[in-house]
Design a protein around this motif. Structure first.
Motif, PDB file in Angstrom:
ATOM      1  N   GLY A   1     -52.990 -55.182  -6.233  1.00  0.00           N
ATOM      2  CA  GLY A   1     -53.558 -53.873  -6.561  1.00  0.00           C
ATOM      3  C   GLY A   1     -53.739 -53.010  -5.331  1.00  0.00           C
ATOM      4  N   GLN A   2     -54.323 -53.615  -4.282  1.00  0.00           N
ATOM      5  CA  GLN A   2     -54.546 -52.865  -3.028  1.00  0.00           C
ATOM      6  C   GLN A   2     -53.222 -52.464  -2.392  1.00  0.00           C
ATOM      7  N   VAL A   3     -52.288 -53.420  -2.396  1.00  0.00           N
ATOM      8  CA  VAL A   3     -50.986 -53.138  -1.770  1.00  0.00           C
ATOM      9  C   VAL A   3     -50.278 -52.019  -2.530  1.00  0.00           C
ATOM     10  N   GLN A   4     -50.374 -52.074  -3.867  1.00  0.00           N
ATOM     11  CA  GLN A   4     -49.701 -51.063  -4.682  1.00  0.00           C
ATOM     12  C   GLN A   4     -50.301 -49.674  -4.446  1.00  0.00           C
ATOM     13  N   THR A   5     -51.621 -49.632  -4.341  1.00  0.00           N
ATOM     14  CA  THR A   5     -52.281 -48.347  -4.078  1.00  0.00           C
ATOM     15  C   THR A   5     -51.835 -47.772  -2.738  1.00  0.00           C
ATOM     16  N   THR A   6     -51.863 -48.614  -1.715  1.00  0.00           N
ATOM     17  CA  THR A   6     -51.453 -48.165  -0.379  1.00  0.00           C
ATOM     18  C   THR A   6     -49.980 -47.762  -0.379  1.00  0.00           C
ATOM     19  N   MET A   7     -49.163 -48.544  -1.095  1.00  0.00           N
ATOM     20  CA  MET A   7     -47.737 -48.235  -1.169  1.00  0.00           C
ATOM     21  C   MET A   7     -47.500 -46.886  -1.845  1.00  0.00           C
TER      22      MET A   7
ATOM     23  N   PHE B   1     -53.872 -36.018   1.588  1.00  0.00           N
ATOM     24  CA  PHE B   1     -54.837 -36.276   2.660  1.00  0.00           C
ATOM     25  C   PHE B   1     -56.244 -36.422   2.084  1.00  0.00           C
ATOM     26  N   TRP B   2     -56.582 -35.593   1.100  1.00  0.00           N
ATOM     27  CA  TRP B   2     -57.898 -35.650   0.465  1.00  0.00           C
ATOM     28  C   TRP B   2     -58.086 -37.024  -0.203  1.00  0.00           C
ATOM     29  N   GLU B   3     -57.078 -37.448  -0.961  1.00  0.00           N
ATOM     30  CA  GLU B   3     -57.157 -38.721  -1.664  1.00  0.00           C
ATOM     31  C   GLU B   3     -57.188 -39.896  -0.684  1.00  0.00           C
ATOM     32  N   MET B   4     -56.426 -39.746   0.416  1.00  0.00           N
ATOM     33  CA  MET B   4     -56.355 -40.831   1.390  1.00  0.00           C
ATOM     34  C   MET B   4     -57.722 -41.125   1.996  1.00  0.00           C
ATOM     35  N   ARG B   5     -58.484 -40.100   2.239  1.00  0.00           N
ATOM     36  CA  ARG B   5     -59.830 -40.312   2.796  1.00  0.00           C
ATOM     37  C   ARG B   5     -60.667 -41.155   1.851  1.00  0.00           C
ATOM     38  N   TYR B   6     -60.569 -40.836   0.540  1.00  0.00           N
ATOM     39  CA  TYR B   6     -61.357 -41.567  -0.450  1.00  0.00           C
ATOM     40  C   TYR B   6     -60.887 -43.014  -0.545  1.00  0.00           C
ATOM     41  N   ILE B   7     -59.554 -43.188  -0.579  1.00  0.00           N
ATOM     42  CA  ILE B   7     -59.016 -44.544  -0.711  1.00  0.00           C
ATOM     43  C   ILE B   7     -59.323 -45.373   0.537  1.00  0.00           C
ATOM     44  N   SER B   8     -59.225 -44.765   1.712  1.00  0.00           N
ATOM     45  CA  SER B   8     -59.562 -45.482   2.941  1.00  0.00           C
ATOM     46  C   SER B   8     -61.001 -45.974   2.881  1.00  0.00           C
ATOM     47  N   ALA B   9     -61.895 -45.128   2.398  1.00  0.00           N
ATOM     48  CA  ALA B   9     -63.307 -45.508   2.315  1.00  0.00           C
ATOM     49  C   ALA B   9     -63.497 -46.647   1.332  1.00  0.00           C
ATOM     50  N   THR B  10     -62.824 -46.581   0.174  1.00  0.00           N
ATOM     51  CA  THR B  10     -63.020 -47.631  -0.827  1.00  0.00           C
ATOM     52  C   THR B  10     -62.370 -48.942  -0.392  1.00  0.00           C
ATOM     53  N   LEU B  11     -61.273 -48.858   0.396  1.00  0.00           N
ATOM     54  CA  LEU B  11     -60.663 -50.104   0.883  1.00  0.00           C
ATOM     55  C   LEU B  11     -61.524 -50.741   1.974  1.00  0.00           C
ATOM     56  N   ALA B  12     -62.130 -49.885   2.810  1.00  0.00           N
ATOM     57  CA  ALA B  12     -62.966 -50.406   3.893  1.00  0.00           C
ATOM     58  C   ALA B  12     -64.286 -50.949   3.360  1.00  0.00           C
TER      59      ALA B  12
ATOM     60  N   ILE C   1     -47.799 -27.573   0.742  1.00  0.00           N
ATOM     61  CA  ILE C   1     -49.229 -27.587   1.095  1.00  0.00           C
ATOM     62  C   ILE C   1     -50.048 -28.381   0.074  1.00  0.00           C
ATOM     63  N   SER C   2     -49.795 -28.146  -1.223  1.00  0.00           N
ATOM     64  CA  SER C   2     -50.609 -28.854  -2.217  1.00  0.00           C
ATOM     65  C   SER C   2     -50.293 -30.358  -2.199  1.00  0.00           C
TER      66      SER C   2
ATOM     67  N   PRO D   1     -53.297 -49.872 -10.822  1.00  0.00           N
ATOM     68  CA  PRO D   1     -54.146 -49.017  -9.982  1.00  0.00           C
ATOM     69  C   PRO D   1     -53.477 -47.692  -9.613  1.00  0.00           C
ATOM     70  N   VAL D   2     -52.134 -47.663  -9.601  1.00  0.00           N
ATOM     71  CA  VAL D   2     -51.464 -46.404  -9.214  1.00  0.00           C
ATOM     72  C   VAL D   2     -51.725 -45.296 -10.224  1.00  0.00           C
ATOM     73  N   MET D   3     -51.903 -45.671 -11.501  1.00  0.00           N
ATOM     74  CA  MET D   3     -52.184 -44.633 -12.508  1.00  0.00           C
ATOM     75  C   MET D   3     -53.547 -44.009 -12.247  1.00  0.00           C
ATOM     76  N   GLU D   4     -54.504 -44.854 -11.818  1.00  0.00           N
ATOM     77  CA  GLU D   4     -55.838 -44.332 -11.493  1.00  0.00           C
ATOM     78  C   GLU D   4     -55.748 -43.366 -10.309  1.00  0.00           C
ATOM     79  N   VAL D   5     -54.959 -43.768  -9.290  1.00  0.00           N
ATOM     80  CA  VAL D   5     -54.800 -42.908  -8.110  1.00  0.00           C
ATOM     81  C   VAL D   5     -54.135 -41.595  -8.516  1.00  0.00           C
ATOM     82  N   ALA D   6     -53.106 -41.679  -9.365  1.00  0.00           N
ATOM     83  CA  ALA D   6     -52.391 -40.470  -9.779  1.00  0.00           C
ATOM     84  C   ALA D   6     -53.300 -39.540 -10.588  1.00  0.00           C
ATOM     85  N   LYS D   7     -54.111 -40.139 -11.480  1.00  0.00           N
ATOM     86  CA  LYS D   7     -55.053 -39.321 -12.268  1.00  0.00           C
ATOM     87  C   LYS D   7     -56.054 -38.637 -11.347  1.00  0.00           C
ATOM     88  N   ASP D   8     -56.489 -39.372 -10.323  1.00  0.00           N
ATOM     89  CA  ASP D   8     -57.420 -38.801  -9.346  1.00  0.00           C
ATOM     90  C   ASP D   8     -56.758 -37.644  -8.588  1.00  0.00           C
ATOM     91  N   LEU D   9     -55.495 -37.850  -8.222  1.00  0.00           N
ATOM     92  CA  LEU D   9     -54.761 -36.792  -7.512  1.00  0.00           C
ATOM     93  C   LEU D   9     -54.638 -35.549  -8.384  1.00  0.00           C
TER      94      LEU D   9
END
Lengths: 166, 88
Positions: B58-64, A126-137, A119-120, A16-24
Protein backbone atom coordinates in the motif's frame (compact mmCIF):
# COMPACT_ATOMS: atom_id res chain seq x y z
CA UNK A 1 8.11 -19.96 -9.02
CA UNK A 2 9.50 -18.03 -6.07
CA UNK A 3 7.41 -16.51 -3.31
CA UNK A 4 8.13 -12.96 -4.51
CA UNK A 5 7.00 -13.50 -8.09
CA UNK A 6 5.30 -10.31 -9.33
CA UNK A 7 3.37 -12.29 -11.94
CA UNK A 8 1.37 -14.18 -9.34
CA UNK A 9 1.13 -11.70 -6.46
CA UNK A 10 -1.63 -9.15 -6.41
CA UNK A 11 -2.97 -6.36 -4.22
CA UNK A 12 -5.86 -7.32 -1.94
CA UNK A 13 -8.29 -4.96 -0.24
CA UNK A 14 -9.00 -1.31 -1.01
CA UNK A 15 -6.54 0.37 -3.39
CA UNK A 16 -4.72 3.25 -1.67
CA UNK A 17 -4.12 5.01 -5.01
CA UNK A 18 -7.86 5.63 -5.41
CA UNK A 19 -7.88 7.37 -2.03
CA UNK A 20 -4.91 9.51 -3.09
CA UNK A 21 -6.58 10.34 -6.42
CA UNK A 22 -9.86 11.28 -4.70
CA UNK A 23 -7.87 13.51 -2.35
CA UNK A 24 -6.11 15.12 -5.31
CA UNK A 25 -9.44 15.76 -7.05
CA UNK A 26 -10.90 17.21 -3.83
CA UNK A 27 -7.95 19.60 -3.52
CA UNK A 28 -8.22 20.53 -7.19
CA UNK A 29 -11.92 21.29 -6.75
CA UNK A 30 -11.04 23.52 -3.78
CA UNK A 31 -8.57 25.52 -5.88
CA UNK A 32 -10.66 25.60 -9.05
CA UNK A 33 -12.78 28.71 -8.27
CA UNK A 34 -9.65 30.77 -7.52
CA UNK A 35 -7.90 29.57 -10.69
CA UNK A 36 -10.99 30.25 -12.82
CA UNK A 37 -11.30 33.73 -11.32
CA UNK A 38 -7.63 34.46 -12.13
CA UNK A 39 -8.16 33.18 -15.69
CA UNK A 40 -11.24 35.39 -16.06
CA UNK A 41 -9.34 38.42 -14.74
CA UNK A 42 -6.47 38.06 -17.21
CA UNK A 43 -8.09 36.51 -20.32
CA UNK A 44 -11.81 37.27 -19.71
CA UNK A 45 -14.43 34.63 -20.53
CA UNK A 46 -12.28 32.41 -22.80
CA UNK A 47 -9.62 32.41 -20.10
CA UNK A 48 -12.07 31.25 -17.45
CA UNK A 49 -13.43 28.54 -19.77
CA UNK A 50 -9.91 27.40 -20.69
CA UNK A 51 -8.81 27.24 -17.06
CA UNK A 52 -11.95 25.26 -16.16
CA UNK A 53 -11.34 22.89 -19.07
CA UNK A 54 -7.68 22.45 -18.07
CA UNK A 55 -8.64 21.68 -14.48
CA UNK A 56 -11.19 19.12 -15.68
CA UNK A 57 -8.47 17.46 -17.78
CA UNK A 58 -6.09 17.32 -14.80
CA UNK A 59 -8.80 15.83 -12.53
CA UNK A 60 -9.75 13.23 -15.13
CA UNK A 61 -6.07 12.39 -15.67
CA UNK A 62 -5.50 11.71 -11.95
CA UNK A 63 -8.66 9.63 -11.62
CA UNK A 64 -7.94 7.61 -14.76
CA UNK A 65 -4.35 6.94 -13.68
CA UNK A 66 -5.47 5.73 -10.26
CA UNK A 67 -8.33 3.66 -11.66
CA UNK A 68 -6.00 1.89 -14.10
CA UNK A 69 -3.43 1.16 -11.39
CA UNK A 70 -6.08 -0.06 -8.94
CA UNK A 71 -7.72 -2.27 -11.55
CA UNK A 72 -4.43 -3.77 -12.73
CA UNK A 73 -3.18 -4.17 -9.15
CA UNK A 74 -5.98 -6.68 -8.50
CA UNK A 75 -4.71 -8.81 -11.39
CA UNK A 76 -1.00 -8.84 -10.50
CA UNK A 77 1.88 -6.52 -9.67
CA UNK A 78 3.31 -7.10 -13.13
CA UNK A 79 -0.01 -6.05 -14.69
CA UNK A 80 0.14 -2.91 -12.57
CA UNK A 81 3.57 -2.12 -14.02
CA UNK A 82 2.21 -2.59 -17.52
CA UNK A 83 -0.81 -0.45 -16.70
CA UNK A 84 1.46 2.34 -15.44
CA UNK A 85 3.57 2.31 -18.61
CA UNK A 86 0.79 1.93 -21.18
CA UNK A 87 -1.49 4.12 -19.09
CA UNK A 88 1.08 6.89 -19.41
CA UNK A 89 0.92 6.64 -23.21
CA UNK A 90 -2.86 6.31 -23.30
CA UNK A 91 -3.39 9.29 -21.02
CA UNK A 92 -0.97 11.46 -23.00
CA UNK A 93 -2.94 10.53 -26.11
CA UNK A 94 -6.25 11.32 -24.41
CA UNK A 95 -4.99 14.72 -23.23
CA UNK A 96 -3.82 15.45 -26.78
CA UNK A 97 -7.25 14.42 -28.08
CA UNK A 98 -9.03 16.56 -25.50
CA UNK A 99 -7.03 19.61 -26.60
CA UNK A 100 -7.39 18.77 -30.31
CA UNK A 101 -11.19 18.66 -30.00
CA UNK A 102 -11.47 22.19 -28.61
CA UNK A 103 -8.51 23.94 -30.26
CA UNK A 104 -10.67 25.84 -32.78
CA UNK A 105 -13.47 26.73 -30.39
CA UNK A 106 -13.96 30.46 -29.82
CA UNK A 107 -14.14 29.98 -26.02
CA UNK A 108 -10.70 28.43 -25.74
CA UNK A 109 -7.34 30.16 -25.23
CA UNK A 110 -4.28 27.98 -25.56
CA UNK A 111 -1.99 29.89 -23.19
CA UNK A 112 -4.23 29.70 -20.09
CA UNK A 113 -5.11 26.10 -20.95
CA UNK A 114 -1.44 25.11 -21.14
CA UNK A 115 -0.49 27.03 -18.03
CA UNK A 116 -3.39 25.47 -16.12
CA UNK A 117 -2.35 21.96 -17.15
CA UNK A 118 1.18 22.44 -15.78
CA UNK A 119 0.52 24.61 -12.74
CA UNK A 120 -2.51 22.74 -11.41
CA UNK A 121 -0.91 19.32 -12.00
CA UNK A 122 2.31 20.25 -10.19
CA UNK A 123 0.71 22.46 -7.54
CA UNK A 124 -1.81 19.84 -6.43
CA UNK A 125 0.86 17.15 -6.41
CA UNK A 126 3.14 19.21 -4.18
CA UNK A 127 0.19 19.92 -1.86
CA UNK A 128 -0.71 16.22 -1.67
CA UNK A 129 2.92 15.20 -1.25
CA UNK A 130 3.24 17.22 1.93
CA UNK A 131 0.23 15.43 3.40
CA UNK A 132 1.41 11.99 2.31
CA UNK A 133 4.93 12.62 3.61
CA UNK A 134 3.46 13.53 6.99
CA UNK A 135 1.24 10.45 7.12
CA UNK A 136 4.10 8.15 6.07
CA UNK A 137 6.43 9.66 8.68
CA UNK A 138 3.79 9.65 11.43
CA UNK A 139 1.19 6.99 10.48
CA UNK A 140 -1.10 7.70 13.42
CA UNK A 141 -1.18 11.45 12.88
CA UNK A 142 -4.30 12.77 11.23
CA UNK A 143 -4.34 16.55 11.54
CA UNK A 144 -7.70 18.21 11.85
CA UNK A 145 -8.59 21.87 12.43
CA UNK A 146 -10.19 21.21 15.82
CA UNK A 147 -8.33 18.75 18.03
CA UNK A 148 -9.11 18.32 21.73
CA UNK A 149 -6.17 19.50 23.87
CA UNK A 150 -5.58 18.03 27.29
CA UNK A 151 -3.78 20.72 29.30
CA UNK A 152 -2.92 18.22 32.01
CA UNK A 153 -3.84 14.65 32.84
CA UNK A 154 -6.74 15.70 35.10
CA UNK A 155 -8.16 18.43 32.87
CA UNK A 156 -11.15 17.89 30.65
CA UNK A 157 -10.46 18.33 26.95
CA UNK A 158 -10.86 21.84 25.54
CA UNK A 159 -11.41 22.75 21.94
CA UNK A 160 -8.41 24.02 19.99
CA UNK A 161 -9.69 27.49 19.09
CA UNK A 162 -7.49 29.89 17.14
CA UNK A 163 -5.76 32.47 19.31
CA UNK A 164 -7.69 35.70 19.67
CA UNK A 165 -11.06 34.08 19.00
CA UNK A 166 -13.86 35.12 21.33
CA UNK B 1 3.96 43.55 -54.50
CA UNK B 2 5.93 41.90 -57.26
CA UNK B 3 5.60 38.19 -58.00
CA UNK B 4 9.10 37.51 -56.69
CA UNK B 5 8.34 39.31 -53.42
CA UNK B 6 5.06 37.39 -53.10
CA UNK B 7 6.88 34.08 -53.63
CA UNK B 8 9.56 35.03 -51.10
CA UNK B 9 6.94 36.11 -48.56
CA UNK B 10 4.93 32.94 -49.11
CA UNK B 11 8.05 30.77 -48.83
CA UNK B 12 9.03 32.60 -45.66
CA UNK B 13 5.63 31.92 -44.10
CA UNK B 14 5.76 28.29 -45.14
CA UNK B 15 9.28 27.96 -43.77
CA UNK B 16 8.18 29.51 -40.49
CA UNK B 17 5.18 27.17 -40.25
CA UNK B 18 7.32 24.17 -41.13
CA UNK B 19 9.92 25.12 -38.53
CA UNK B 20 7.20 25.61 -35.90
CA UNK B 21 5.65 22.22 -36.71
CA UNK B 22 9.07 20.55 -36.63
CA UNK B 23 9.98 22.21 -33.34
CA UNK B 24 6.64 21.28 -31.83
CA UNK B 25 7.04 17.66 -32.86
CA UNK B 26 10.57 17.50 -31.48
CA UNK B 27 9.50 19.16 -28.22
CA UNK B 28 6.66 16.68 -27.65
CA UNK B 29 8.63 13.64 -28.78
CA UNK B 30 11.77 14.40 -26.80
CA UNK B 31 9.76 15.44 -23.75
CA UNK B 32 7.97 12.08 -23.72
CA UNK B 33 11.20 10.00 -23.85
CA UNK B 34 12.61 11.08 -20.48
CA UNK B 35 9.41 10.50 -18.50
CA UNK B 36 8.93 7.18 -20.31
CA UNK B 37 12.32 5.98 -19.08
CA UNK B 38 11.69 7.47 -15.63
CA UNK B 39 8.28 5.86 -15.21
CA UNK B 40 9.58 2.52 -16.45
CA UNK B 41 12.41 2.53 -13.91
CA UNK B 42 10.18 3.80 -11.10
CA UNK B 43 7.43 1.26 -11.69
CA UNK B 44 9.90 -1.59 -12.15
CA UNK B 45 11.50 -0.86 -8.79
CA UNK B 46 8.12 -0.41 -7.12
CA UNK B 47 6.82 -3.72 -8.46
CA UNK B 48 9.99 -5.44 -7.23
CA UNK B 49 9.55 -3.84 -3.79
CA UNK B 50 5.89 -4.89 -3.59
CA UNK B 51 6.73 -8.43 -4.66
CA UNK B 52 9.42 -8.70 -1.99
CA UNK B 53 7.39 -7.07 0.76
CA UNK B 54 3.68 -7.47 0.02
CA UNK B 55 2.80 -6.13 3.49
CA UNK B 56 4.11 -2.69 2.47
CA UNK B 57 2.46 -2.75 -0.96
CA UNK B 58 0.00 0.00 0.00
CA UNK B 59 2.74 2.45 0.97
CA UNK B 60 4.84 1.56 -2.05
CA UNK B 61 1.85 1.97 -4.36
CA UNK B 62 1.01 5.37 -2.91
CA UNK B 63 4.58 6.59 -3.28
CA UNK B 64 4.76 5.11 -6.78
CA UNK B 65 1.57 6.89 -7.83
CA UNK B 66 2.97 10.23 -6.71
CA UNK B 67 6.28 9.50 -8.46
CA UNK B 68 4.51 8.59 -11.68
CA UNK B 69 2.44 11.78 -11.52
CA UNK B 70 5.52 13.94 -10.89
CA UNK B 71 7.42 12.30 -13.73
CA UNK B 72 4.43 12.73 -15.99
CA UNK B 73 4.54 16.46 -15.34
CA UNK B 74 7.69 16.60 -17.50
CA UNK B 75 5.78 15.12 -20.42
CA UNK B 76 2.96 17.58 -19.77
CA UNK B 77 5.41 20.49 -20.00
CA UNK B 78 6.57 19.18 -23.39
CA UNK B 79 2.96 18.80 -24.45
CA UNK B 80 2.14 22.36 -23.46
CA UNK B 81 5.16 23.63 -25.44
CA UNK B 82 3.80 21.60 -28.36
CA UNK B 83 0.30 23.05 -28.23
CA UNK B 84 1.63 26.57 -27.79
CA UNK B 85 3.93 26.21 -30.82
CA UNK B 86 1.38 24.43 -32.96
CA UNK B 87 -1.99 25.89 -32.07
CA UNK B 88 -1.45 29.24 -30.35
Amino acid sequence: MTADNPLTQRLEGPAPVMEVAKDLVRRTALLAPVAIAVGALIWQTPGAASVAYGIAIVMANFMLAAAMLAWAGRISFAAMGAAAMFGFLIRLGLIFLAVLIVKDQPWIEMLPLGLTLIISHLGILFWEMRYISATLAHPGLKPSPKLPIHQSASDSPVENEPQGAA
Amino acid sequence: MSLAAQVIAQTGDELKNAAAAEGAGFAYGLAAIGPGIGIGYLVGQAVQAMARQPESAGQVQTTMFLGVAFTEALALIGFVVFILLKFA
